[in-house]
Design a protein around this motif. Structure first.
Motif, PDB file in Angstrom:
ATOM      1  N   TYR A 118     -10.391 -28.234 -56.947  1.00  0.00           N
ATOM      2  CA  TYR A 118     -10.534 -28.092 -55.498  1.00  0.00           C
ATOM      3  C   TYR A 118      -9.522 -29.004 -54.809  1.00  0.00           C
ATOM      4  N   HIS A 119      -8.261 -28.862 -55.215  1.00  0.00           N
ATOM      5  CA  HIS A 119      -7.203 -29.759 -54.753  1.00  0.00           C
ATOM      6  C   HIS A 119      -7.051 -29.746 -53.237  1.00  0.00           C
ATOM      7  N   ASP A 120      -6.965 -28.545 -52.641  1.00  0.00           N
ATOM      8  CA  ASP A 120      -6.786 -28.460 -51.189  1.00  0.00           C
ATOM      9  C   ASP A 120      -7.962 -29.084 -50.447  1.00  0.00           C
ATOM     10  N   LEU A 121      -9.182 -28.838 -50.943  1.00  0.00           N
ATOM     11  CA  LEU A 121     -10.365 -29.416 -50.306  1.00  0.00           C
ATOM     12  C   LEU A 121     -10.365 -30.933 -50.417  1.00  0.00           C
ATOM     13  N   SER A 159     -15.616 -22.864 -48.262  1.00  0.00           N
ATOM     14  CA  SER A 159     -16.016 -24.227 -48.634  1.00  0.00           C
ATOM     15  C   SER A 159     -15.541 -25.234 -47.592  1.00  0.00           C
ATOM     16  N   GLU A 160     -14.319 -25.039 -47.100  1.00  0.00           N
ATOM     17  CA  GLU A 160     -13.801 -25.939 -46.070  1.00  0.00           C
ATOM     18  C   GLU A 160     -14.636 -25.846 -44.794  1.00  0.00           C
ATOM     19  N   TYR A 195     -13.004 -18.299 -51.181  1.00  0.00           N
ATOM     20  CA  TYR A 195     -13.943 -19.379 -51.477  1.00  0.00           C
ATOM     21  C   TYR A 195     -13.507 -20.700 -50.847  1.00  0.00           C
ATOM     22  N   ALA A 196     -12.203 -21.012 -50.948  1.00  0.00           N
ATOM     23  CA  ALA A 196     -11.713 -22.283 -50.416  1.00  0.00           C
ATOM     24  C   ALA A 196     -11.909 -22.353 -48.902  1.00  0.00           C
ATOM     25  N   VAL A 221     -15.087 -35.407 -51.664  1.00  0.00           N
ATOM     26  CA  VAL A 221     -15.293 -34.473 -52.774  1.00  0.00           C
ATOM     27  C   VAL A 221     -15.096 -35.177 -54.118  1.00  0.00           C
ATOM     28  N   CYS A 241      -6.714 -30.156 -60.538  1.00  0.00           N
ATOM     29  CA  CYS A 241      -7.858 -30.422 -59.656  1.00  0.00           C
ATOM     30  C   CYS A 241      -8.354 -29.069 -59.151  1.00  0.00           C
TER      31      CYS A 241
END
Length: 232
Positions: free
Chosen positions: A163-166, A86-87, A82-83, A173, A161
């Motif tokens: 979606y921390h990496d995003l 999303s990215e 997913y990540a 975001v 968080c």
């Protein structure tokens, strides 16, 4: 996959993933080269944890045989990307829209989500609204809490968080969180600390609305003696 699942249970889930119609205890035992009782114990655990369920009954030689299939939780126990996806989407959106337009888009997206959640806040006072917001944030995985320690006004803190990496790559975001919280509490929001920027938590504090400030000022003015009104 989920950490609570043993290596043998991983194997069972993998077999069921590759056999959508399901497998019986005997079929699983044969493929894993272990006893029927051992398979039954693993299946009991997986069924109890919600990863497998009883499937359609296959009739062989007139005798029904119980099979097991994956549940949605079982399917989701396998690695997802997913990540990464999303990215990919956010990168394309930022290239085509620009950073400010992406931020505005996420603002509008949060407003749309808030509209669907606002009925849960209807008729609630400020303290009740905060409690409901914390509950919703925790359902989403934020691990949120209300910090009332110290002399400063209470703040909302999220220690995770989602979606921390995003957020580290796309700080736009964070606009989604700010807007969602502001709309649900019907208050302006001050974003005091951000994990994506190196903070220990994501910290938000509500600010009184302009209407509340005006009402407070008017109420205080009305309590002044008549002579004070004339002087002013």
């Amino acid at each position: 996959m989920a950490e609570s699942i043993s290596s043998r249970q991983h194997q069972i889930l993998d077999l069921l993933l590759n056999t959508k119609v399901g497998l019986s205890i005997d079929e699983l035992a044969a493929q894993l080269s272990i006893s029927r009782n051992a398979v039954q114990q693993h299946i009991d655990k997986l069924e109890r944890d919600g990863y497998v369920k009883t499937g359609m009954l296959n009739k062989t030689a007139g005798r029904p045989v119980r099979v097991f299939v994956l549940t949605e939780a079982g399917i989701n126990s396998f690695q997802k990307q997913y990540a990464w996806f999303s990215e990919l989407l956010l990168t394309k959106l930022r290239q085509e829209m620009g950073a400010e337009e992406l931020k505005r888009y996420l603002h509008d997206l949060a407003e749309s989500l808030a509209q669907g959640l606002l009925p849960q806040f209807a008729g609630k006072q400020d303290a009740e609204r905060l409690t409901e917001l914390i509950r919703i944030m925790n359902e989403l995985g934020f691990k949120a809490r209300l910090n009332t320690s110290g002399e400063e006004p209470a703040s909302i803190e999220a220690v995770n968080c989602i979606y921390h990496d995003l957020a580290q790559k796309f700080q736009e975001v964070c606009e989604f969180d700010r807007t969602l919280i502001a709309k649900l509490l019907e208050r302006d929001i001050e974003h005091l600390e951000c994990m994506a920027k190196g903070g220990g938590v994501c910290k938000f504090r509500t600010q009184p609305s302009a209407l509340r400030i005006r009402e407070t000022f008017t109420s205080a003015l009305n309590r002044l003696p008549e002579t004070s009104h004339r002087r002013s």
